[in-house]
Structures are given as C-alpha cells and as structure tokens.
Design an enzyme around this catalytic site. Structure first.
Site, PDB file in Angstrom:
ATOM      1  N   GLU A  96       0.844  -1.203   0.000  1.00  0.00           N
ATOM      2  CA  GLU A  96       0.000   0.000   0.000  1.00  0.00           C
ATOM      3  C   GLU A  96       0.878   1.252   0.000  1.00  0.00           C
ATOM      4  O   GLU A  96       0.981   1.947   1.014  1.00  0.00           O
ATOM      5  CB  GLU A  96      -0.966  -0.019   1.196  1.00  0.00           C
ATOM      6  CG  GLU A  96      -0.295  -0.406   2.494  1.00  0.00           C
ATOM      7  CD  GLU A  96      -1.237  -0.572   3.677  1.00  0.00           C
ATOM      8  OE1 GLU A  96      -2.366  -1.042   3.481  1.00  0.00           O
ATOM      9  OE2 GLU A  96      -0.808  -0.231   4.795  1.00  0.00           O
ATOM     10  N   GLY A  99       2.062   5.015  -0.521  1.00  0.00           N
ATOM     11  CA  GLY A  99       1.469   6.348  -0.567  1.00  0.00           C
ATOM     12  C   GLY A  99       2.433   7.273  -1.288  1.00  0.00           C
ATOM     13  O   GLY A  99       2.253   7.636  -2.451  1.00  0.00           O
ATOM     14  N   ARG A 100       3.522   7.597  -0.580  1.00  0.00           N
ATOM     15  CA  ARG A 100       4.515   8.536  -1.099  1.00  0.00           C
ATOM     16  C   ARG A 100       4.957   8.238  -2.539  1.00  0.00           C
ATOM     17  O   ARG A 100       5.011   9.137  -3.372  1.00  0.00           O
ATOM     18  CB  ARG A 100       5.757   8.498  -0.200  1.00  0.00           C
ATOM     19  CG  ARG A 100       6.864   9.453  -0.625  1.00  0.00           C
ATOM     20  CD  ARG A 100       8.151   9.176   0.160  1.00  0.00           C
ATOM     21  NE  ARG A 100       7.923   9.085   1.581  1.00  0.00           N
ATOM     22  CZ  ARG A 100       7.793  10.128   2.398  1.00  0.00           C
ATOM     23  NH1 ARG A 100       7.918  11.342   1.925  1.00  0.00           N
ATOM     24  NH2 ARG A 100       7.562   9.947   3.693  1.00  0.00           N
ATOM     25  N   ARG A 111       7.107  19.823   5.398  1.00  0.00           N
ATOM     26  CA  ARG A 111       8.071  18.709   5.526  1.00  0.00           C
ATOM     27  C   ARG A 111       9.478  19.142   5.941  1.00  0.00           C
ATOM     28  O   ARG A 111      10.078  18.498   6.801  1.00  0.00           O
ATOM     29  CB  ARG A 111       8.114  17.863   4.249  1.00  0.00           C
ATOM     30  CG  ARG A 111       6.786  17.129   3.980  1.00  0.00           C
ATOM     31  CD  ARG A 111       6.914  16.068   2.902  1.00  0.00           C
ATOM     32  NE  ARG A 111       7.674  14.926   3.364  1.00  0.00           N
ATOM     33  CZ  ARG A 111       8.897  14.626   2.983  1.00  0.00           C
ATOM     34  NH1 ARG A 111       9.520  15.369   2.086  1.00  0.00           N
ATOM     35  NH2 ARG A 111       9.516  13.579   3.478  1.00  0.00           N
ATOM     36  N   CYS A 135       6.938  33.869  11.540  1.00  0.00           N
ATOM     37  CA  CYS A 135       7.862  34.349  12.546  1.00  0.00           C
ATOM     38  C   CYS A 135       8.461  33.191  13.345  1.00  0.00           C
ATOM     39  O   CYS A 135       8.259  33.090  14.550  1.00  0.00           O
ATOM     40  CB  CYS A 135       7.109  35.306  13.463  1.00  0.00           C
ATOM     41  SG  CYS A 135       8.194  36.521  14.166  1.00  0.00           S
TER      42      CYS A 135
HETATM   43  C1  LIG Z   1       1.323   6.104   5.911  1.00  0.00           C
HETATM   44  C2  LIG Z   1       0.983   4.715   5.671  1.00  0.00           C
HETATM   45  C3  LIG Z   1       1.269   4.096   4.445  1.00  0.00           C
HETATM   46  C4  LIG Z   1       1.958   4.805   3.306  1.00  0.00           C
HETATM   47  O1  LIG Z   1       3.265   5.106   3.595  1.00  0.00           O
HETATM   48  P1  LIG Z   1       4.193   5.759   2.456  1.00  0.00           P
HETATM   49  O2  LIG Z   1       5.500   5.916   3.111  1.00  0.00           O
HETATM   50  O3  LIG Z   1       3.571   7.050   2.083  1.00  0.00           O
HETATM   51  O4  LIG Z   1       4.227   4.793   1.325  1.00  0.00           O
HETATM   52  C5  LIG Z   1       0.886   2.792   4.263  1.00  0.00           C
HETATM   53  N1  LIG Z   1       0.259   2.110   5.248  1.00  0.00           N
HETATM   54  C6  LIG Z   1      -0.034   2.677   6.440  1.00  0.00           C
HETATM   55  C7  LIG Z   1      -0.750   1.890   7.461  1.00  0.00           C
HETATM   56  C8  LIG Z   1       0.324   3.979   6.694  1.00  0.00           C
HETATM   57  O5  LIG Z   1       0.023   4.521   7.875  1.00  0.00           O
END
Ligand SMILES: *Cc1c(COP(=O)(O)O)cnc(C)c1O
Length: 438
Positions: free
Chosen positions: A284, A286-287, A323, A366
C-alpha cells in the site's frame, strides 16, 4: 500510462513556461499536481510488483482528483482514519474494497466505521494494532473482516518520526501475534496480517531493515497458517489467511544525487520472504505514487544579502509545505524565472546566464523553522522571480495548515494537457470559518 515512464522526475523536466503561466493565472503559492504522473507512478509500481495487489495509502494525498484518478487506474484505497474512508467514498471508491487501518482509533472513528460497515460496506477490512481495539470493535457489534497489524520490532525510513516498525505505538509485537490471531479468529473473520515498517525507504540499509522486519511478519503468518489452517488444504482459497499486507514506505529520490528505488529488487525479496506463506501479498504505497507528481510555485518578495547565504523571502511557508520544518526534509528548489522555457539542465546551473549563489529560502512566518533550504546553490533569485519547490505531492498539501493565519494555497491539476482547479485558494474569511464568538 505505461510502466516505462521515467523513474525519476526532476524540476528541470517540468515545462517552465507553462509553470510561469499557471502562477500568473492562479497566483502563488500554488500547488501544481500532474495527475498523469500520479497514474504513471502507480502503474510502474503495480507492474513491478506482479502478483502483488497494489493499493494506494490515501493519507499521503487525499485530494479527490488524486484518489479518483487512482480508482480509474484500478487501485484500491487504504485509509488510516474514518475521515479518509469518507473522502475515499466521496471520490468514488466502492465501499467494500476499502481497508481501514486503525491506530488508537478515537471512539467517533470506530462508531463511524462500524456504522459504515453495517450500512454500506459489509466487506470492509479493519486492521487493528492493539488488543483494546478488538474489544472496542466487538462491543460495537462488529464481527467482519479483520487484519492484525504486526509490530516487527524493526523500523526503516527517512526519519525517526516515520520509522513506525519499531515504535510500540504501531501493531501487536510480532511474538504475540499468533496468540492474538487465535483469539481474533474466534470473534471476527480474520483475513490478514498487516505491517507498515516505515516511510521513505531508499537506501540499501533501509531495504535490508525492511526485509528483516518482513521475515518476522512471514514467520507470524506461517505460524498462524499452521495453527488455524490445520486440516485445510493449503492453497490461497481456503487458507487461514487471505492476505498479508506489507504496507507502504517505498521511497523516492528527493535529492538530485539519489538513485531511484530498485522496485524489481524489492519485488524479488517480497516474493522470496513470503515464499512459504499461502496468503496473497499486498502493498500500500502512498509517497511513491504521488511525491514527484506535484510541486509548489512561490514568488520571491525579498532579497537580503547576508554573510554566508543570501536570504530569499518567498510567499510559501511551512504552513504551505511543512516537511522541511517537521522532518528536516530536502526538497529541490529551482528558479523557474532564471532558467529557459525548456527547463535547462538538471544541475541548476544550465539554461541560464545568472550566477549561482548560496540562498536560504524561507517564508513569512515568525519562526526560524520557516525555511525550505539554507545555503542552497540556486540561480541568483531576484525580487518577483518564481521558484519551484519540487516533490511536494506526498504529505505536502495534506499537511497544509492555517498557522500564522495563512489561508491555504490553491491547487491546479494537469491531465492530458488540460488544467483544472483542484482546490480554490482560501481567503481571510476562511480563517474564521468555525469561530463562533464574533
Ligand atoms: C502512511 C501509511 C502508508 C503509506 O506510507 P508511504 O511511506 O507514504 O508509502 C501505508 N500504510 C499505512 C498503514 C500507513 O500509515
């Protein structure tokens, strides 16, 4: 969009004239998100991980257009909060395909999720990371699909704050998982194990830690399959576990000198590590899917010569993109105005006759934390120039906030050569949206 899309997209690869046009039309600071690149990134990782289901972890970027585009590409969505489930459904996700990963879930979240399961999503999968959550789900009448998050005791990733795999906050200690699984199987439809070891894994060291962590997850899975699958034929169909989800965390090169992740090597060790496990594999990311699909455009308003590094004031701040302040993250920065329309070359010096100078680019807030870089070599910025901050698609707009009374920025999306507004720019009236005592 095919798997042979470039593995790296640098700021120099964006059409600089088009970016200047967007800034002129929509103002700054402005997020620009290339939805075609989102799709290409997803398809690249999905293709590399053949035989492994590739979901999208929405928390990296829950933008409706991003999630909708990934649904179109066939991705299922992983959500780590009830609000993310809500957003995924609003973007068009089929409720039964969703997966919800609960970490210390507030009562409101569990109430909402169990109601959602009862009314719309009988096939929803809920992942728990504490035995308390099992009891709290049971007390609400939930007896549906359940996965257990394993804490492998080993973390990985770009920063201490994201190496979740060894943080006791996340998951059931790996050695306890078989016992918890046996209990869970009595009360719920136990379908899977889950692990998310960290975020931004890129180096050989990260991948080694990831692999070692996953060996512990595989051990737990084998043990459960032996205990609960006893008497069943082996084979995914009636195995004790339907899936093992090894999470996300796949890194992208933020620095110009970093190499991209070797997805094939990762795929190889995933298959090897889980060779003896019947359950099918899921990831799964994300990034990886969204990071390089987006950048922030910001205008220079102040140039102040200083001893070591010229102070360059811009209209983006840590409220726009947090970030660097939060994770010490490196983001590439390029002076779009100084480089030619074709973007020039990658090293920041090409395509311009301006000198390269050490610059500290920061926003109007600031606090000394409000800087995007210090002493960075950039083609000499001048007041009115347009700078681009790269790789802001993951945990960028998602963490934008109104600190210092900064209205949130606008966002435009690019797709098939078309530009659309994904998010309107907030105004000062939005800052008072929920205040009652006026
Ligand atoms: C944040 C998260 C991801 C995604 O992580 P990335 O580093 O963005 O790929 C996947 N699974 C869970 C449970 C997360 O909390």
């Amino acid at each position: 969009m095919s798997a042979d899309s470039p593995r790296i997209r640098r700021l120099a690869d964006w059409d600089h004239d088009a970016l200047s046009g967007l800034a002129a039309e929509y103002g700054t600071p402005l997020y620009v998100t290339d939805l075609d690149r989102v799709a290409a990134n997803y398809n690249r990782i999905d293709d590399a991980f053949a035989g492994i289901e590739c979901m999208y972890a929405a928390k990296a970027n829950t933008g409706q257009a991003v999630v909708a585009r990934l649904l179109e590409e066939g991705a299922h969505i992983e959500c780590a909060a009830a609000g993310e489930l809500h957003r995924a459904v609003e973007a068009g996700a089929e409720p039964n395909t969703l997966q919800y990963t609960a970490t210390n879930p507030p009562a409101n979240d569990l109430d909402w999720v169990v109601d959602f399961w009862e009314t719309e999503a009988p096939e929803l999968t809920v992942t728990i990371g504490a035995t308390d959550t099992l009891d709290r789900l049971e007390a609400r009448g939930f007896d549906g699909r359940l996965a257990i998050r394993v804490n492998p005791g080993i973390g990985a990733g770009h920063h201490e704050k994201v190496a979740t795999g060894k943080d006791a906050k996340f998951g059931i200690p790996h050695e306890d998982v078989p016992v918890v699984a046996a209990d869970a199987a009595e009360r719920f439809d136990l379908v899977g194990l889950h692990a998310h070891v960290g975020s931004g894994m890129l180096t050989a060291e990260d991948l080694d830690a990831h692999r070692r962590a996953l060996e512990r997850v595989a051990e737990a899975a084998e043990s459960i399959e032996a205990d609960l699958g006893a008497g069943q034929d082996s084979g995914a169909e009636d195995a004790a576990l339907e899936f093992v989800d090894v999470g996300g965390g796949f890194g992208v090169p933020y620095r110009e000198d970093e190499a991209p992740l070797d997805l094939d090597a990762v795929a190889d060790y995933l298959h090897e590590t889980f060779d003896a496990v019947d359950a099918r594999l899921k990831v799964e990311p994300g990034r990886y899917v969204v990071a390089d699909a987006s950048l922030v455009l910001t205008e220079v308003n102040t140039i102040k010569p200083a001893a070591e590094s010229t102070v360059v004031g811009v209209d983006a701040s840590l409220a726009t993109m947090i970030r660097p302040a939060m994770f010490d993250s490196y983001h590439p920065i390029r002076n779009i105005s100084a480089h030619g329309g074709d973007g020039g070359t990658e090293d920041g010096a090409g395509g311009t006759d301006r000198e390269t100078i050490p610059a500290s680019v920061g926003g109007p807030l600031c606090t000394s934390a409000d800087v995007f870089c210090t002493g960075r070599l950039i083609a000499e910025p001048r007041r009115g120039d347009l700078l681009a901050i790269g790789n802001t698609g993951a945990y960028g707009i998602e963490l934008a906030n109104q600190f210092h009374s900064q209205p949130k920025p606008a966002e435009v999306g690019l797709s098939g050569g078309e530009v659309s507004v994904l998010r309107g720019r907030e105004g000062y009236e939005d800052l008072l949206d929920h205040e009652r005592l006026r």
